[in-house]
Design an enzyme around this catalytic site. Structure first.
Site, mmCIF file in Angstrom:
data_model
loop_
_atom_site.group_PDB
_atom_site.id
_atom_site.type_symbol
_atom_site.label_atom_id
_atom_site.label_comp_id
_atom_site.label_asym_id
_atom_site.label_seq_id
_atom_site.Cartn_x
_atom_site.Cartn_y
_atom_site.Cartn_z
ATOM 1 N N SER A 72 -35.378 38.052 50.284
ATOM 2 C CA SER A 72 -35.304 38.369 49.094
ATOM 3 C C SER A 72 -35.589 37.154 48.559
ATOM 4 C CB SER A 72 -34.115 38.841 48.691
ATOM 5 O OG SER A 72 -33.950 40.298 48.892
ATOM 6 N N HIS A 118 -30.051 33.904 53.366
ATOM 7 C CA HIS A 118 -29.689 35.234 52.721
ATOM 8 C C HIS A 118 -29.229 35.135 51.234
ATOM 9 C CE1 HIS A 118 -28.736 35.949 57.240
ATOM 10 N NE2 HIS A 118 -29.390 37.009 56.746
ATOM 11 N N GLY A 119 -29.365 36.173 50.530
ATOM 12 C CA GLY A 119 -28.816 35.964 49.205
ATOM 13 C C GLY A 119 -29.793 35.378 48.343
ATOM 14 N N ASN A 128 -36.400 41.493 56.112
ATOM 15 C CA ASN A 128 -35.086 42.073 55.737
ATOM 16 C C ASN A 128 -35.059 41.810 54.101
ATOM 17 O OD1 ASN A 128 -34.599 42.247 58.483
ATOM 18 N ND2 ASN A 128 -32.431 41.817 58.200
ATOM 19 N N ASP A 151 -26.854 46.452 60.796
ATOM 20 C CA ASP A 151 -27.492 44.908 60.374
ATOM 21 C C ASP A 151 -26.192 44.196 60.681
ATOM 22 O OD1 ASP A 151 -29.069 42.940 59.432
ATOM 23 O OD2 ASP A 151 -28.573 43.521 57.310
ATOM 24 N N HIS A 152 -26.482 43.227 61.391
ATOM 25 C CA HIS A 152 -25.663 41.869 61.208
ATOM 26 C C HIS A 152 -23.993 42.462 61.446
ATOM 27 C CE1 HIS A 152 -27.532 38.390 60.071
ATOM 28 N NE2 HIS A 152 -28.366 39.106 58.887
ATOM 29 N N HIS A 182 -35.055 37.191 58.480
ATOM 30 C CA HIS A 182 -34.033 37.424 57.356
ATOM 31 C C HIS A 182 -34.122 36.431 56.260
ATOM 32 C CE1 HIS A 182 -30.767 39.591 60.332
ATOM 33 N NE2 HIS A 182 -32.129 39.647 60.852
ATOM 34 N N GLY A 183 -33.429 37.099 55.020
ATOM 35 C CA GLY A 183 -33.577 36.413 53.969
ATOM 36 C C GLY A 183 -34.946 36.461 53.306
#
Length: 294
Positions: free
Chosen positions: A220, A189-190, A239, A82-83, A217-218
């Site tokens: 969560s 993200h986060g 993700n 990842d990344h 992505h992101g």
């Protein structure tokens, strides 16, 4: 079942209009927990490694263990880097047995992103390893060191600043030969500072243009209804990391704060935190529609 490529997993997801959960697993216990849930749900799954967790000999230890987990699993398992931005490290991961890698050139000028992505694609495809890239930039929505509810003090990125441009997508895919593309449509993200706004008009347009599966992505903290609608509009990989960590450490904190002493066997201390983490994984698998697809 055994280790599979990202291309295999996501092409079926795109064909049948569901997404596959991709979970960052920093250690073996997390990886086992995610695969156990995937087996219970009869779902394909993507286990992701973060560069920070794979430095030095840890890469060999982590990858050896995850390949064993994948080989014994009763569902398809993809092991994905990842990344990553360092080309030599990406090549090392291809050489040592990842089934998929991500080259993140999202902060680079378009042509440089294309050139580096094509370099990775040309190398990885010789080993039947899939490649994910990112067009646009999914930044960070984290609060950083400030207190919850306090001003963020510029410690997060505004997702609106770097959305994926539809006029660049086809050229990017054709020029690189990439297997899937992470798109920026409003997530971060986060831990979110503000509730995310997904640009569904843009996502629909990107889905009409793209000839490969798209990645979000992101995942969560993104509301369930937004994720469901995103999957309906072409997202094939979601993700997840921060929600897993919040569930695990939040539960562990409660366990330790109520313990009579701290000489606790790790297995016992982690039992409830792992159960909380698995609950997050199960909910995401149900949410993206991959249960029963293995």
């Amino acid at each position: 079942m055994s280790l599979v490529s990202l291309k295999e997993v996501l092409n079926d997801a795109r064909k049948n209009k569901y997404a596959v959960g991709a979970f960052d697993v920093s250690n073996i216990e997390m990886a086992i927990a995610v695969v156990e849930v995937a087996e219970e749900k009869k779902s394909p799954v993507i286990l992701m490694g973060l560069c920070l967790d794979l430095q030095g000999d840890r890469l060999d230890y982590w990858l050896y263990s995850l390949r064993k987990i994948a080989q014994k699993a009763s569902v398809p398992v993809c092991i994905h880097l990842d990344h990553a931005i360092d080309l030599e490290f990406i090549k090392k991961c291809v050489n040592t047995g990842f089934s998929s890698v991500m080259i993140d050139g999202s902060m680079l000028p378009l042509q440089e992103n294309i050139d580096k992505t094509k370099y990775v694609v040309d190398y990885a495809h010789k080993f039947n390893v899939s490649v994910e890239a990112e067009l646009g930039h999914v930044g960070d929505g984290i609060v950083g060191n400030s207190e919850i509810g306090a001003p963020a003090k510029n410690t997060f990125d505004n997702p609106e600043d770097s959305l994926t441009r539809p006029d660049e997508l086809k050229h990017f895919i054709d020029a690189t030969g990439v297997d899937c593309v992470a798109v920026a449509v409003g997530t971060a993200h986060g831990i979110y500072v503000y509730k995310p706004k997904i640009h569904f008009d843009r996502l629909k347009m990107l889905n009409e243009i793209s000839t490969v599966p798209m990645v979000m992505h992101g995942g969560s903290g993104t509301p369930d209804e937004l994720i469901k609608k995103s999957v309906q509009n072409g997202i094939c990989k979601l993700n997840i990391f921060s929600e897993m960590l919040t569930a695990f450490y939040g539960t562990l904190k409660e366990e330790l704060n109520t313990a009579k002493h701290l000489a606790i066997w790790p297995h016992n201390a982690n039992e409830k935190p792992i159960a909380a983490l698995k609950k997050v994984v199960a909910a995401k698998i149900d949410l993206v529609g991959s249960a029963g697809k293995a």
